[in-house]
Design a protein around this motif. Structure first.
Motif, PDB file in Angstrom:
ATOM      1  N   SER A  95       0.829  -1.208   0.000  1.00 19.33           N
ATOM      2  CA  SER A  95       0.000   0.000   0.000  1.00 19.33           C
ATOM      3  C   SER A  95       0.860   1.252   0.000  1.00 19.33           C
ATOM      4  O   SER A  95       1.898   1.304   0.661  1.00 19.33           O
ATOM      5  CB  SER A  95      -0.914   0.033   1.228  1.00 19.33           C
ATOM      6  N   LEU A  96       0.411   2.247  -0.755  1.00 22.04           N
ATOM      7  CA  LEU A  96       0.890   3.614  -0.604  1.00 22.04           C
ATOM      8  C   LEU A  96      -0.048   4.313   0.372  1.00 22.04           C
ATOM      9  O   LEU A  96      -1.229   3.985   0.443  1.00 22.04           O
ATOM     10  CB  LEU A  96       0.876   4.349  -1.938  1.00 22.04           C
ATOM     11  N   TYR A  97       0.471   5.272   1.110  1.00 24.89           N
ATOM     12  CA  TYR A  97      -0.352   5.976   2.080  1.00 24.89           C
ATOM     13  C   TYR A  97      -0.503   7.444   1.672  1.00 24.89           C
ATOM     14  O   TYR A  97       0.460   8.095   1.278  1.00 24.89           O
ATOM     15  CB  TYR A  97       0.252   5.879   3.489  1.00 24.89           C
ATOM     16  N   ILE A 118       2.300  10.059   1.694  1.00 25.46           N
ATOM     17  CA  ILE A 118       2.981  10.095   2.988  1.00 25.46           C
ATOM     18  C   ILE A 118       4.156   9.128   2.883  1.00 25.46           C
ATOM     19  O   ILE A 118       3.963   7.951   2.589  1.00 25.46           O
ATOM     20  CB  ILE A 118       2.050   9.664   4.127  1.00 25.46           C
ATOM     21  N   VAL A 119       5.353   9.615   3.100  1.00 26.54           N
ATOM     22  CA  VAL A 119       6.547   8.781   2.975  1.00 26.54           C
ATOM     23  C   VAL A 119       6.965   8.304   4.350  1.00 26.54           C
ATOM     24  O   VAL A 119       7.336   9.103   5.200  1.00 26.54           O
ATOM     25  CB  VAL A 119       7.705   9.559   2.307  1.00 26.54           C
ATOM     26  N   ARG A 133      -0.046  -1.158  -6.861  1.00 27.76           N
ATOM     27  CA  ARG A 133      -0.025  -0.655  -5.493  1.00 27.76           C
ATOM     28  C   ARG A 133      -1.461  -0.347  -5.064  1.00 27.76           C
ATOM     29  O   ARG A 133      -2.266   0.159  -5.848  1.00 27.76           O
ATOM     30  CB  ARG A 133       0.821   0.615  -5.361  1.00 27.76           C
ATOM     31  N   ALA A 134      -1.770  -0.667  -3.808  1.00 28.91           N
ATOM     32  CA  ALA A 134      -3.037  -0.257  -3.215  1.00 28.91           C
ATOM     33  C   ALA A 134      -2.846   1.120  -2.589  1.00 28.91           C
ATOM     34  O   ALA A 134      -1.722   1.609  -2.452  1.00 28.91           O
ATOM     35  CB  ALA A 134      -3.491  -1.270  -2.170  1.00 28.91           C
ATOM     36  N   VAL A 135      -3.939   1.761  -2.195  1.00 28.47           N
ATOM     37  CA  VAL A 135      -3.881   3.077  -1.561  1.00 28.47           C
ATOM     38  C   VAL A 135      -4.664   3.022  -0.255  1.00 28.47           C
ATOM     39  O   VAL A 135      -5.809   2.560  -0.229  1.00 28.47           O
ATOM     40  CB  VAL A 135      -4.467   4.182  -2.467  1.00 28.47           C
ATOM     41  N   SER A 136      -4.036   3.475   0.825  1.00 32.77           N
ATOM     42  CA  SER A 136      -4.670   3.497   2.145  1.00 32.77           C
ATOM     43  C   SER A 136      -4.382   4.841   2.800  1.00 32.77           C
ATOM     44  O   SER A 136      -3.614   5.651   2.275  1.00 32.77           O
ATOM     45  CB  SER A 136      -4.127   2.363   3.030  1.00 32.77           C
ATOM     46  N   ILE A 137      -5.004   5.081   3.967  1.00 29.45           N
ATOM     47  CA  ILE A 137      -4.675   6.247   4.779  1.00 29.45           C
ATOM     48  C   ILE A 137      -4.178   5.761   6.126  1.00 29.45           C
ATOM     49  O   ILE A 137      -4.537   4.665   6.569  1.00 29.45           O
ATOM     50  CB  ILE A 137      -5.879   7.198   4.963  1.00 29.45           C
ATOM     51  N   SER A 221       1.395  19.467   5.399  1.00 30.49           N
ATOM     52  CA  SER A 221       1.281  19.690   3.967  1.00 30.49           C
ATOM     53  C   SER A 221       0.869  18.406   3.282  1.00 30.49           C
ATOM     54  O   SER A 221       1.286  17.321   3.648  1.00 30.49           O
ATOM     55  CB  SER A 221       2.639  20.142   3.420  1.00 30.49           C
ATOM     56  N   LEU A 222       0.060  18.520   2.244  1.00 28.60           N
ATOM     57  CA  LEU A 222      -0.329  17.336   1.503  1.00 28.60           C
ATOM     58  C   LEU A 222       0.824  16.759   0.714  1.00 28.60           C
ATOM     59  O   LEU A 222       0.730  15.676   0.178  1.00 28.60           O
ATOM     60  CB  LEU A 222      -1.491  17.674   0.559  1.00 28.60           C
ATOM     61  N   SER A 223       1.937  17.463   0.606  1.00 27.47           N
ATOM     62  CA  SER A 223       3.098  16.912  -0.066  1.00 27.47           C
ATOM     63  C   SER A 223       4.259  16.733   0.888  1.00 27.47           C
ATOM     64  O   SER A 223       5.378  16.511   0.478  1.00 27.47           O
ATOM     65  CB  SER A 223       3.519  17.830  -1.215  1.00 27.47           C
ATOM     66  N   ALA A 224       3.990  16.821   2.172  1.00 29.07           N
ATOM     67  CA  ALA A 224       5.057  16.649   3.155  1.00 29.07           C
ATOM     68  C   ALA A 224       5.508  15.208   3.163  1.00 29.07           C
ATOM     69  O   ALA A 224       4.781  14.305   2.814  1.00 29.07           O
ATOM     70  CB  ALA A 224       4.566  17.049   4.544  1.00 29.07           C
ATOM     71  N   GLN A 225       6.732  14.975   3.620  1.00 29.08           N
ATOM     72  CA  GLN A 225       7.259  13.627   3.633  1.00 29.08           C
ATOM     73  C   GLN A 225       7.178  13.004   5.013  1.00 29.08           C
ATOM     74  O   GLN A 225       7.806  11.990   5.279  1.00 29.08           O
ATOM     75  CB  GLN A 225       8.709  13.607   3.140  1.00 29.08           C
ATOM     76  N   ASP A 226       6.394  13.609   5.896  1.00 31.38           N
ATOM     77  CA  ASP A 226       6.076  12.956   7.159  1.00 31.38           C
ATOM     78  C   ASP A 226       7.304  12.671   8.003  1.00 31.38           C
ATOM     79  O   ASP A 226       7.371  11.702   8.730  1.00 31.38           O
ATOM     80  CB  ASP A 226       5.363  11.628   6.870  1.00 31.38           C
ATOM     81  N   GLU A 227       8.331  13.554   7.913  1.00 32.46           N
ATOM     82  CA  GLU A 227       9.590  13.268   8.583  1.00 32.46           C
ATOM     83  C   GLU A 227       9.488  13.419  10.085  1.00 32.46           C
ATOM     84  O   GLU A 227      10.267  12.825  10.831  1.00 32.46           O
ATOM     85  CB  GLU A 227      10.677  14.194   8.044  1.00 32.46           C
ATOM     86  N   ASP A 228       8.566  14.233  10.560  1.00 27.32           N
ATOM     87  CA  ASP A 228       8.507  14.519  11.986  1.00 27.32           C
ATOM     88  C   ASP A 228       7.420  13.751  12.702  1.00 27.32           C
ATOM     89  O   ASP A 228       7.097  14.052  13.839  1.00 27.32           O
ATOM     90  CB  ASP A 228       8.287  16.022  12.206  1.00 27.32           C
ATOM     91  N   ARG A 229       6.824  12.758  12.057  1.00 29.66           N
ATOM     92  CA  ARG A 229       5.760  12.003  12.704  1.00 29.66           C
ATOM     93  C   ARG A 229       6.312  11.256  13.910  1.00 29.66           C
ATOM     94  O   ARG A 229       7.319  10.573  13.822  1.00 29.66           O
ATOM     95  CB  ARG A 229       5.150  11.003  11.707  1.00 29.66           C
ATOM     96  N   PRO A 230       5.659  11.338  15.069  1.00 27.35           N
ATOM     97  CA  PRO A 230       6.175  10.662  16.254  1.00 27.35           C
ATOM     98  C   PRO A 230       6.161   9.159  16.086  1.00 27.35           C
ATOM     99  O   PRO A 230       5.259   8.601  15.482  1.00 27.35           O
ATOM    100  CB  PRO A 230       5.196  11.098  17.360  1.00 27.35           C
TER     101      PRO A 230
END
Length: 586
Positions: A95-97, A118-119, A133-137, A221-230
């Motif tokens: 899946s891609l997120y 979301i990377v 690829r599937a797509v999920s959230i 951001s909708l194009s952020a790479q999610d680097e700071d996700r806890p």
């Protein structure tokens, strides 16, 4: 490709020989599918139907129910699982997120751009153009779309997250989905958007584990790479010797205890450690009364929701390769028991006294949710917080970073810091209290009739106020509950819940209306059912009138003007200042 022209031209059962050939092609395309997986998709002695569609595609159903696979061009060179098949076995393909906000665009038929991904910390992995690829959230283990990659990972590494990433083939809600029973795996699936899952009940009465929504997702951001996700605290360093065969028998118990204690240390990169932690976290959410349970259901409804927020868990990238091998490893360690029942693998027991189980650190909750949980194990005691953020128009983007993303949302504090940084860069700062105006500030923050000109000094506070008024305001409502965090992000100021009461039959009958509960992440249908049980009154839920209205109105028999605000506060933490109460006609 299934938005229109998907009427069925012909339907016919295929022969046993053709069924074997179909299964062979599926196994070639998806080599990690086990025999148990195939039996779940295509039970023995059940006819397989082939549907030829008007748009040249071919679909396959089992037992005249839901389409499970389709060939987009009808040439026999590509088999793609439908969302119905992905809900049964989410691990069929990776899946891609993307974000919940982006899901509405995908459901509308738009291809998924790389900017909307979301990377996870480990990256998007290796892939080539044309790969499925599937797509999920995040916070929802069930995929809602499937397609093929338009670029490879090497090209993405060179050019970055720009341009189209996934060519859409099929989504929840399209006409291929409409050929089935039109079901959804969870109430979080709506026609307009996919939301993170809440607690619900599966078809067998078992609880589907709640999933935490990533903190602050609405302000990203909708194009952020999610680097700071806890990071998930339970996915901290699992030792590499978790395989039971590597530990001498005399030291097995001590080693297992060490494994469990080590689950709350540092972030995990190793896929084996990730999937092992998912297993342990999933076992924590399985109730004894839910057993026996299909191992595939355990994987999709308990293991996947236990993964870290934003992470992409793929058992095929671990040394186990298959779920059956992972479960077998831990069954040898005495943690769980499985059994084959009618050719289907089932989880039958969990050893809750095992060192691995007792030492595993469960998912931490926010302070507010933890406090709420201490008061009640239900949703009672939820805490509501409202935060505002701002989107910057193109004309004012130079005040922010040079490469500021047009979709990024900034808090007021960040806007203030950006304005001060801009003043320092451009030599406009006159201390904490004032700025020297330049062409950009005069041209965009002041009317032409106002006397301010370039070079004039102006109070910083007034410039800040004017700047905020030029930005698009968004609000994020976070509802912390014992089951996780529910977030709603919408444009503009928060819209209060409306409660009104009207008299009927000359005042002998009263009706209470409740609207705009969606503003606080509540489902009108679910809340209506809860209120009907709570107040033992008849209830109806209807769409609000008006072309611009998207929410629903709950109508309850009786005068509940006093009871409803108290219920909303006690059950969901929605304070009185978020609720407008009035009697119609006053």
């Amino acid at each position: 490709m299934f938005r229109k022209n998907v009427s069925i031209l012909t339907t016919r059962p295929i022969s046993g020989k053709d069924v074997k050939e179909l299964k062979r092609k599926i196994k070639i395309t998806f080599p990690d599918l086990s025999e148990e997986d195939m039996d779940q998709l295509f039970p023995a002695k059940v006819d397989v139907q082939m549907l030829k569609l008007k748009n040249k595609a071919t679909a396959y159903t089992c037992g005249n129910t839901n389409p499970l696979f389709f060939d987009p061009e009808g040439r026999g060179d590509l088999l793609v699982p439908t969302v119905y098949a992905l809900w049964k076995l989410p691990h069929i393909i990776e899946s891609l997120y993307t974000y919940s906000e982006v899901s509405s665009k995908v459901l509308g038929g738009a291809d998924l751009f790389l900017q909307g991904l979301i990377v996870p910390d480990g990256g998007l992995g290796d892939f080539s153009a044309g790969d499925l690829r599937a797509v999920s959230i995040p916070g929802n283990p069930f995929p809602f779309a499937v397609g093929t990659m338009e670029v490879g990972s090497e090209e993405v590494a060179k050019t970055g997250l720009k341009g189209k990433g996934l060519k859409l083939l099929h989504t929840f809600g399209d006409q291929l989905w409409g050929l089935g029973d039109k079901s959804s795996p969870d109430p979080s699936f709506t026609a307009a958007r996919i939301f993170p899952m809440k607690d619900t009940q599966d078809s067998s009465g078992g609880a589907v584990g709640a999933v935490d929504v990533a903190d602050g997702m609405g302000a990203m951001s909708l194009s952020a790479q999610d680097e700071d996700r806890p990071k998930h605290p339970s996915y901290d360093a699992l030792p590499s010797d978790l395989e039971g065969d590597k530990t001498p028998d005399a030291d097995a118990a001590a080693a297992d205890a060490h494994h469990g204690d080590a689950l709350a240390a540092a972030p995990v990169e190793d896929p084996d450690q990730m999937i092992e932690a998912c297993l342990l976290g999933g076992l924590q959410s399985v109730a004894d009364e839910d057993l026996p349970m299909l191992t595939s259901d355990f994987y999709s409804k308990h293991m996947l929701p236990a993964k870290p927020d934003g992470a992409n868990v793929d058992i095929k990238k671990t040394s186990y390769k298959k779920l059956s091998k992972l479960l077998s490893t831990f069954e040898k360690k005495g943690l769980l028991t499985t059994k084959v029942v009618h050719k289907q693998d089932k989880l039958t027991a969990v050893n809750r006294g095992h060192e691995l189980y007792t030492a595993f650190a469960p998912r931490e909750r926010s302070a507010g949710a933890a406090a709420a949980g201490s008061a009640s194990a239900s949703i009672s005691g939820s805490i509501i917080t409202v935060t505002y953020s701002y989107r910057v128009p193109t004309s004012l983007r130079p005040i922010f970073e040079a490469d500021a993303d047009k979709d990024a949302l900034y808090s007021e504090e960040v806007v203030c810091s950006a304005l001060r940084a801009y003043a320092e860069r451009e030599g406009l700062s006159l201390g904490d209290w004032a700025l020297k105006l330049d062409k950009l500030l005069v041209g965009h923050l002041f009317n032409k009739k106002e006397p301010q000109q370039e070079g004039d000094s102006h109070p910083f506070d007034d410039i800040m106020r004017r700047l905020l008024s030029k930005l698009a305001m968004f609000h994020t409502i976070s509802r912390s509950t014992p089951e996780g965090v529910v977030e709603v992000v919408k444009k503009g100021a928060v819209k209060n819940i409306s409660i009104s009461m009207e008299d009927r039959m000359g005042g002998r009958k009263h009706v209470t209306h409740l609207a705009h509960v969606e503003s606080f992440g509540l489902s009108a249908d679910e809340l209506g059912a809860a209120l009907q049980r709570k107040f033992k009154t008849s209830c109806s839920v209807t769409k609000l009138p008006g072309k611009t209205e998207t929410g629903k109105e709950i109508t309850l028999q009786g005068n509940l003007l006093q009871e409803l605000p108290k219920y909303l506060k006690d059950e969901y933490g929605i304070e009185a200042h978020f609720v407008d109460v009035k009697k119609k006609g006053t």
